[in-house]
Design a protein around this motif. Structure first.
Motif, PDB file in Angstrom:
ATOM      1  N   GLY A 157       0.808  -1.213   0.000  1.00 29.57           N
ATOM      2  CA  GLY A 157       0.000   0.000   0.000  1.00 29.57           C
ATOM      3  C   GLY A 157       0.840   1.260   0.000  1.00 29.57           C
ATOM      4  O   GLY A 157       0.586   2.191  -0.770  1.00 29.57           O
ATOM      5  N   MET A 158       1.856   1.294   0.860  1.00 29.05           N
ATOM      6  CA  MET A 158       2.706   2.482   0.907  1.00 29.05           C
ATOM      7  C   MET A 158       3.511   2.629  -0.375  1.00 29.05           C
ATOM      8  O   MET A 158       3.708   3.742  -0.883  1.00 29.05           O
ATOM      9  CB  MET A 158       3.640   2.440   2.108  1.00 29.05           C
ATOM     10  CG  MET A 158       4.457   3.708   2.263  1.00 29.05           C
ATOM     11  SD  MET A 158       5.347   3.804   3.823  1.00 29.05           S
ATOM     12  CE  MET A 158       4.006   3.964   4.975  1.00 29.05           C
ATOM     13  N   PHE A 159       3.963   1.505  -0.917  1.00 32.63           N
ATOM     14  CA  PHE A 159       4.736   1.564  -2.155  1.00 32.63           C
ATOM     15  C   PHE A 159       3.871   2.091  -3.302  1.00 32.63           C
ATOM     16  O   PHE A 159       4.294   2.966  -4.071  1.00 32.63           O
ATOM     17  CB  PHE A 159       5.273   0.177  -2.489  1.00 32.63           C
ATOM     18  CG  PHE A 159       6.186   0.164  -3.686  1.00 32.63           C
ATOM     19  CD1 PHE A 159       7.484   0.633  -3.589  1.00 32.63           C
ATOM     20  CD2 PHE A 159       5.750  -0.307  -4.916  1.00 32.63           C
ATOM     21  CE1 PHE A 159       8.331   0.636  -4.684  1.00 32.63           C
ATOM     22  CE2 PHE A 159       6.581  -0.312  -6.015  1.00 32.63           C
ATOM     23  CZ  PHE A 159       7.880   0.159  -5.901  1.00 32.63           C
ATOM     24  N   ILE A 160       2.635   1.582  -3.407  1.00 32.25           N
ATOM     25  CA  ILE A 160       1.721   2.064  -4.450  1.00 32.25           C
ATOM     26  C   ILE A 160       1.397   3.537  -4.228  1.00 32.25           C
ATOM     27  O   ILE A 160       1.318   4.323  -5.184  1.00 32.25           O
ATOM     28  CB  ILE A 160       0.434   1.215  -4.475  1.00 32.25           C
ATOM     29  CG1 ILE A 160       0.750  -0.221  -4.908  1.00 32.25           C
ATOM     30  CG2 ILE A 160      -0.598   1.828  -5.425  1.00 32.25           C
ATOM     31  CD1 ILE A 160      -0.439  -1.157  -4.826  1.00 32.25           C
ATOM     32  N   ALA A 161       1.203   3.929  -2.968  1.00 30.53           N
ATOM     33  CA  ALA A 161       0.903   5.339  -2.675  1.00 30.53           C
ATOM     34  C   ALA A 161       2.025   6.249  -3.158  1.00 30.53           C
ATOM     35  O   ALA A 161       1.772   7.307  -3.755  1.00 30.53           O
ATOM     36  CB  ALA A 161       0.681   5.516  -1.170  1.00 30.53           C
ATOM     37  N   ARG A 162       3.263   5.852  -2.928  1.00 25.42           N
ATOM     38  CA  ARG A 162       4.407   6.692  -3.301  1.00 25.42           C
ATOM     39  C   ARG A 162       4.487   6.936  -4.802  1.00 25.42           C
ATOM     40  O   ARG A 162       5.031   7.940  -5.248  1.00 25.42           O
ATOM     41  CB  ARG A 162       5.710   6.044  -2.814  1.00 25.42           C
ATOM     42  CG  ARG A 162       5.934   6.144  -1.324  1.00 25.42           C
ATOM     43  CD  ARG A 162       7.306   5.600  -0.916  1.00 25.42           C
ATOM     44  NE  ARG A 162       8.393   6.366  -1.496  1.00 25.42           N
ATOM     45  CZ  ARG A 162       9.673   6.151  -1.230  1.00 25.42           C
ATOM     46  NH1 ARG A 162      10.019   5.192  -0.391  1.00 25.42           N
ATOM     47  NH2 ARG A 162      10.616   6.897  -1.799  1.00 25.42           N
ATOM     48  N   ILE A 163       3.957   6.010  -5.596  1.00 30.85           N
ATOM     49  CA  ILE A 163       4.090   6.130  -7.049  1.00 30.85           C
ATOM     50  C   ILE A 163       2.789   6.550  -7.725  1.00 30.85           C
ATOM     51  O   ILE A 163       2.691   6.498  -8.949  1.00 30.85           O
ATOM     52  CB  ILE A 163       4.580   4.791  -7.659  1.00 30.85           C
ATOM     53  CG1 ILE A 163       3.583   3.655  -7.389  1.00 30.85           C
ATOM     54  CG2 ILE A 163       5.955   4.423  -7.115  1.00 30.85           C
ATOM     55  CD1 ILE A 163       3.948   2.334  -8.039  1.00 30.85           C
ATOM     56  N   SER A 164       1.780   6.988  -6.929  1.00 29.87           N
ATOM     57  CA  SER A 164       0.446   7.210  -7.502  1.00 29.87           C
ATOM     58  C   SER A 164      -0.025   8.654  -7.453  1.00 29.87           C
ATOM     59  O   SER A 164      -1.202   8.936  -7.698  1.00 29.87           O
ATOM     60  CB  SER A 164      -0.578   6.317  -6.786  1.00 29.87           C
ATOM     61  OG  SER A 164      -0.265   4.957  -6.973  1.00 29.87           O
ATOM     62  N   ARG A 165       0.837   9.578  -7.147  1.00 31.86           N
ATOM     63  CA  ARG A 165       0.441  10.985  -7.164  1.00 31.86           C
ATOM     64  C   ARG A 165      -0.055  11.374  -8.559  1.00 31.86           C
ATOM     65  O   ARG A 165       0.513  10.987  -9.578  1.00 31.86           O
ATOM     66  CB  ARG A 165       1.619  11.876  -6.784  1.00 31.86           C
ATOM     67  CG  ARG A 165       1.255  13.367  -6.699  1.00 31.86           C
ATOM     68  CD  ARG A 165       2.502  14.228  -6.649  1.00 31.86           C
ATOM     69  NE  ARG A 165       3.282  14.003  -5.458  1.00 31.86           N
ATOM     70  CZ  ARG A 165       3.133  14.683  -4.320  1.00 31.86           C
ATOM     71  NH1 ARG A 165       2.206  15.630  -4.252  1.00 31.86           N
ATOM     72  NH2 ARG A 165       3.901  14.429  -3.290  1.00 31.86           N
TER      73      ARG A 165
END
Length: 528
Positions: free
Chosen positions: A361-369
């Motif tokens: 989840g955190m990894f996807i969040a970091r790349i989803s802006r």
């Protein structure tokens, strides 16, 4: 509890600097020391650890299966509802935010981090297992029509129906439910970080519910739980990957399958992960993820071409249809007689995905802006579900075709980690396919380890994404150590027990997270 308070929170207010490290006190200390102590005692008291892990998994799955089933159903419904609501138009990062990565780069990273090793390990093993045992017993009436859902015992019904159900059950475990778990965590982290200016760490998500208490002891507990869930979930996957890679090396090159070789393999691959970790997100993780997707696509296309192409493609569509039709029955937890399937497979999977959710989840969040909520949820849930179903249909469908034709006894009899390599024996270019499979497992191993290290480092640094490299190295090494002690302390059963134990408390955290997301999105919509 005002919006301005959320935005004005100082990211590093309780971080401390020690010997070049940027430590979020006490999250780093508590989680790091606890995990080191676990590694030490598991190695010193290996016999007791083996006994404990053997007891832990069945104890949790038999008593709390309903918790996992209910929670994961909530995540699916919540995520799909967001797609069709007005909240779907909210953009992560603000109305003018632009995506940091192309669709190809974005999807490659989220997919490689989300399920890489698992797809390779279970692509053949799970459909074969369901067809031959836990999913094979189908209640069939006198007219030849299946009358109810009864996945018990050896195959007793129509082989084609058994195949369809085996694929439906497999897609169920790799479809909407796991990706909805990831979507909930990723959306929460991305929204509260990019839209509200809060630190990119798990505690931030709960500010609408707990206010300033989020930055105190309660927040520390949430972040420590996230670290535990992440590192044990990762260790489970890394252990599976090492086991399968070693089985492939033994199959191709007669490398001995011993505990010492498993340890050596984990050490070597952790070393490769360290190189990627030091390189960072764009240079290391992104490039490896894209290379991995190309390699995975090449292997999938090769198997599709040399395997029973028509049967595979037909099975893909029938498997999807059967999955949709059986989704309510598979998701139900009341009055189930197939406890072996629900507790031994589904509950373990849901716990495993939940334990992975802080990391992925955190990894996807970091790349989803820059993505809208609707775009985000659609791409994180629906597209990976279809791709995962295609992967399972190609590998599982090819293996099931061999078994149904009478030529796949070697696949059925092989150990879980060897089933894919045994399936390749029936195809041309057996050695090439097997070698690509090994490389794929190893690279997935590396991408999971390095991206996981980046995420744990972010949590333990209080949400900072540019913490010192030494901290990422520390967590990468610790992940490898956990995988080693779990393999030595009980093998696959110990790995699964650790995932379930850490996933259970975090399931409750994720349910609360859905409430917090709704409150945050509603406020954002009101602000216009």
């Amino acid at each position: 509890m005002s919006d301005s308070t959320e935005t004005d929170y100082e990211v590093g207010q309780d971080n401390i600097q020690i010997m070049g490290l940027d430590i979020h006190n006490p999250v780093f200390a508590v989680s790091g020391l606890t995990i080191i102590a676990f590694v030490f005692f598991s190695l010193v008291f290996r016999e007791q650890a083996t006994e404990f892990f053997g007891w832990l998994r069945p104890a949790l799955t038999s008593r709390f299966d309903w918790v996992f089933m209910i929670a994961c159903n909530i995540f699916v419904v919540f995520s799909l509802v967001l797609i069709v609501t007005p909240y779907g138009s909210i953009r992560l990062g603000g109305a003018d935010a632009k995506p940091d990565y192309s669709y190809a780069g974005w999807f490659s990273m989220l997919f490689a981090a989300g399920m890489g090793i698992g797809l390779v390990f279970w692509g053949v093993a799970e459909p074969i297992s369901h067809y031959g045992s836990s999913m094979g017993g189908i209640a069939v009436g006198e007219d030849g029509v299946r009358t109810d859902w009864a996945p018990l015992g050896a195959a007793a019904g129509d082989p084609a129906t058994s195949k369809d159900l085996a694929m439906a059950a497999t897609i169920f475990h790799w479809g909407l439910h796991p990706w909805a778990i990831y979507a909930v965590v990723a959306l929460a982290l991305a929204f509260f970080s990019f839209n509200r200016g809060l630190p990119l760490t798990m505690r931030s998500v709960f500010y609408p519910l707990f206010g300033e208490a989020t930055w105190g002891t309660l927040g520390h507990i949430i972040d420590v739980l996230a670290v535990f869930a992440t590192i044990f979930g990762l260790a489970t996957s890394l252990g599976l990957g090492a086991t399968q890679a070693l089985a492939g090396l033994n199959y191709l090159f007669d490398v001995p399958v011993t505990d010492g070789m498993k340890v050596l393999l984990i050490v070597l691959i952790t070393g490769f992960a360290l190189v990627s970790v030091v390189a960072g997100l764009d240079k290391g993780v992104k490039r490896l993820s894209e290379a991995n997707m190309i390699l995975a696509a090449a292997l999938l296309i090769l198997v599709l071409i040399v395997g029973p192409t028509v049967a595979i493609l037909t099975g893909f569509f029938t498997g999807i249809v059967e999955y949709v039709r059986e989704l309510p029955a598979l998701s139900n937890w009341i009055g189930r007689e197939d406890t072996n399937f629900m507790q031994g497979w589904t509950t373990f999977y849901w716990a495993w995905w939940i334990s992975w959710s802080p990391f992925v989840g955190m990894f996807i969040a970091r790349i989803s802006r820059g993505r809208t909520v609707r775009e985000f949820v659609t791409c994180v849930i629906l597209i990976p579900t279809v791709v995962g179903a295609l992967w399972m249909s190609v590998f599982g469908g090819a293996a099931l075709d061999q078994v149904m034709s009478g030529a796949g006894q070697a696949v059925s009899d092989a150990a879980l980690e060897l089933k894919m390599f045994k399936m390749f024996e029936a195809f041309p270019m057996t050695g090439v396919l097997s070698f690509i499979g090994i490389i794929l497992v190893v690279v997935f191993f590396v991408t999971s380890s390095d991206s996981g290290s980046l995420v744990i480092d972010t949590i333990t640094a209080g949400g900072k994404t540019d913490a010192p490299t030494a901290q990422r190295v520390f967590w990468c090494i610790l992940e490898g150590a956990i995988a080693i002690v779990l393999l030595l302390g009980g093998g696959l059963g110990a790995l699964q027990a650790a995932a379930i134990a850490t996933g259970f408390p975090f399931a409750i955290v994720l349910v609360l997270m859905c409430v917090s997301i709704f409150i945050g999105l509603a406020r954002e919509k009101r602000r216009g």
